[in-house]
Structure formats: structure tokens, C-alpha cells
Design a protein around this motif. Structure first.
Motif, PDB file in Angstrom:
ATOM      1  N   SER A 252       1.273  -8.783 -14.513  1.00  0.00           N
ATOM      2  CA  SER A 252       1.642  -9.761 -15.538  1.00  0.00           C
ATOM      3  C   SER A 252       2.271  -9.059 -16.736  1.00  0.00           C
ATOM      4  N   ILE A 274       3.193 -14.508 -15.472  1.00  0.00           N
ATOM      5  CA  ILE A 274       1.818 -14.533 -14.973  1.00  0.00           C
ATOM      6  C   ILE A 274       1.826 -14.320 -13.465  1.00  0.00           C
ATOM      7  N   ARG A 275       1.031 -13.359 -13.030  1.00  0.00           N
ATOM      8  CA  ARG A 275       0.812 -13.122 -11.600  1.00  0.00           C
ATOM      9  C   ARG A 275      -0.691 -13.119 -11.363  1.00  0.00           C
ATOM     10  N   ASP A 276      -1.163 -14.101 -10.605  1.00  0.00           N
ATOM     11  CA  ASP A 276      -2.591 -14.190 -10.332  1.00  0.00           C
ATOM     12  C   ASP A 276      -2.793 -14.857  -8.980  1.00  0.00           C
ATOM     13  N   GLY A 277      -4.000 -15.330  -8.737  1.00  0.00           N
ATOM     14  CA  GLY A 277      -4.297 -15.942  -7.447  1.00  0.00           C
ATOM     15  C   GLY A 277      -3.528 -17.213  -7.176  1.00  0.00           C
ATOM     16  N   GLU A 280       3.004 -16.825  -8.966  1.00  0.00           N
ATOM     17  CA  GLU A 280       3.838 -16.257 -10.027  1.00  0.00           C
ATOM     18  C   GLU A 280       4.471 -17.396 -10.806  1.00  0.00           C
TER      19      GLU A 280
END
Length: 299
Positions: A252, A274-277, A280
Motif C-alpha cells: 500500500s 490500498i492493497r489488502d484482502g 486493490e
């Protein structure tokens, strides 16, 4: 027919800073040509027209015009329009809550209203899609298109890029603040060196500082071919540059963008990659200041 309008300065906490926006409430009976004429009359970088949504689950249908063209999506018109509706408290007989969804040419666009002490102070936009990098441009051509010389364009991290998110941008990094200040928007130079088919929106930036997961940049955006000699704050370009950085950065990223300094309308855009579960995505947030309200009568 009479239509209400409000104007707002976007991506600022100070009146006469940020990026001006005119918000016209209604207009579903207007033609696109009439909307374009109204946008030219306001002569703000963008004017929005807020109309009843086709899907009753959404807040409104929104069309966005510069003085010279209609846009399928843009950042500051969304942030400003959402904030204006939050100030009004309702639209089309329904309350405006902390989440709004606009129907636009690009698709559904969601925003969160930002509040302080219960009062709306701005909005956070979530991009309806990730930008796409369509290619690159010759650094010499980009330099010449904005009145600079070849060495002024930095290519160590990326070549001048063609990035699309509804609107399309030429995005280039320049050496430093002095070079950024020396650049200029000239429609003739853009066409001469980049060609008629190149994106009309040229976005230049330089890095001010960077950490492991943060980046602070200063930017300028020239769009004389779209009727905008220079833009004080460009939310669509903020999404586009975050999408470009997505291919250059792991994890992120928080980006603080200062824009409009050189033209006396300082703006701040808070951007997150934002890069999460959940995947993106990109958000752009900013504050707004109410400026004017009135009626359009010559319709």
C-alpha cells in the motif's frame, strides 16, 4: 425553467484556494449542448449537473463538463458535489447520509462524507476502477510540449506515461520545483509535439520526499485543449498517478499531493493506494469550502 446552483472550492480548507466547482441541481431536461454552454458560462474547471438516479438505490445521476468537453469521470467534481449534497441534507426528497453513490458515464462512483463535529467538511472518493497504463511517450516530445528541455524530464522510475481512468492523462516526472514552475500549458505546443490524438491532459510532478510507504509530491496539470489552461487540483489525475505507481511500488501507499501552488490556489489531495484482502483500490480525499449559491434563469 429555473435551476439552483452552488459553487464550492474543492481540496482546500481556505476560500479562494483549491479547485472551483459549480454544482447545478437538476437539468434532466437539458440537452448536452445546453449543459456545455452553462459550463462555459461558469468557466470553472468543471461543472456538474445533478439529476435523479436511474437506480433508486443510488444518490443521483451526475454529468461532468469542463468549459470545452464532457468527462466520463473526474475527481474534484465528485468530491465537491458529494459535499454540497451533504450540506443540503437531502436530494430528490431523500436524506443524504455518510455514503453516496453517483451514476456517471464511467459507472457507479462511491464516496464517503467526511465530517468534523457532525458537520460535513469534504469527501473521500473510491475510484470505480483501477487505472490502466496504455503506453508511454517520448520524453523529448513531452518536454517540448510544456516548454521544457529534454533533461528536465526524469525517466529513472518511469517514462512519460499514458494513463486512463475515464479521462486520459500524460503523466511525467520532472527534475525539481524550479523545473515544475517553468512549465507552461500551450495547446499549440501539445499538438505540435504530441499529436492531435494524444491525451489533452498533461500532468507533471516532482517528488518532495518519500518514505517506505508514503510519498509527497508537487504537481501541475495543463489542459488548454479541454478549456482548462491550468487546473488547481486534479482528482482524476491523482487516481491515475496512484495507478501508475501501483506498477512501481510494493504494498500500500499513501500519497500527499500539493497542487495549484504556482497559480495561487493551493490545494491538497490525500491519496491512498490500498492493497489488502479485498484487493486493490484507490481513494482520494479532500476538504471543501462553500462559496456561492444562486439561480440559473436564462434557460
Amino acid at each position: 425553467m429555473t435551476l439552483r446552483y452552488e459553487t464550492v472550492d474543492v481540496f482546500t480548507e481556505t476560500a479562494f484556494g483549491g479547485n472551483p466547482l459549480a454544482v447545478v441541481l437538476g437539468g434532466e431536461t437539458l440537452t448536452a449542448e445546453a449543459m456545455q454552454a452553462i459550463a462555459r458560462e461558469f468557466n470553472c474547471p468543471e461543472t456538474t449537473f445533478v439529476m435523479p438516479p436511474e437506480d433508486p438505490a443510488h444518490t443521483a445521476r451526475v454529468r461532468i463538463f469542463t468549459p470545452g468537453m464532457e468527462l466520463p469521470f473526474a475527481g474534484h467534481p465528485n468530491v465537491g458535489t458529494a459535499t454540497v449534497l451533504a450540506w443540503r441534507g437531502e436530494i430528490f426528497g431523500r436524506p443524504v447520509g455518510d455514503a453516496v453513490v453517483f451514476e456517471e458515464a464511467i459507472g457507479a462512483v462511491g464516496l464517503e462524507i467526511l465530517r468534523a463535529g457532525g458537520a460535513a467538511i469534504g469527501a473521500r472518493l473510491t475510484s470505480p476502477a483501477m487505472p490502466t497504463v496504455r503506453g508511454s511517450f517520448d520524453p523529448s516530445a513531452v518536454a517540448a510540449a510544456v516548454g521544457l528541455s529534454d533533461p528536465n524530464i526524469v525517466v529513472a522510475r518511469h517514462a512519460p506515461a499514458h494513463v486512463a481512468i475515464g479521462a486520459t492523462f500524460v503523466i511525467a516526472e520532472v527534475e525539481d520545483l524550479d523545473v515544475l514552475a517553468a512549465a507552461r500549458g500551450d495547446a499549440g505546443l501539445q499538438v505540435k509535439h504530441l499529436g492531435e490524438a494524444a491525451p489533452p491532459l498533461v500532468y507533471l510532478y516532482t517528488r518532495e520526499d518519500a518514505g517506505p510507504d508514503t510519498l509527497h509530491i508537487r504537481s501541475r496539470m495543463f489542459a488548454p485543449r479541454a478549456g482548462i489552461p491550468e487546473d488547481p487540483a486534479t482528482g482524476g489525475a491523482a487516481v491515475a498517478i496512484a495507478g501508475l505507481f501501483a506498477s512501481l511500488w510494493d504494498g500500500s501507499l499513501d500519497i500527499v499531493i500539493d497542487q495549484g501552488i504556482e497559480m495561487g490556489r493551493p490545494s491538497r489531495l490525500d491519496v491512498r493506494l490500498i492493497r489488502d484482502g479485498e484487493g486493490e483500490r484507490i481513494t482520494v480525499a479532500g476538504r471543501c469550502v462553500a462559496m456561492m449559491r444562486g439561480e440559473l434563469t436564462a434557460l
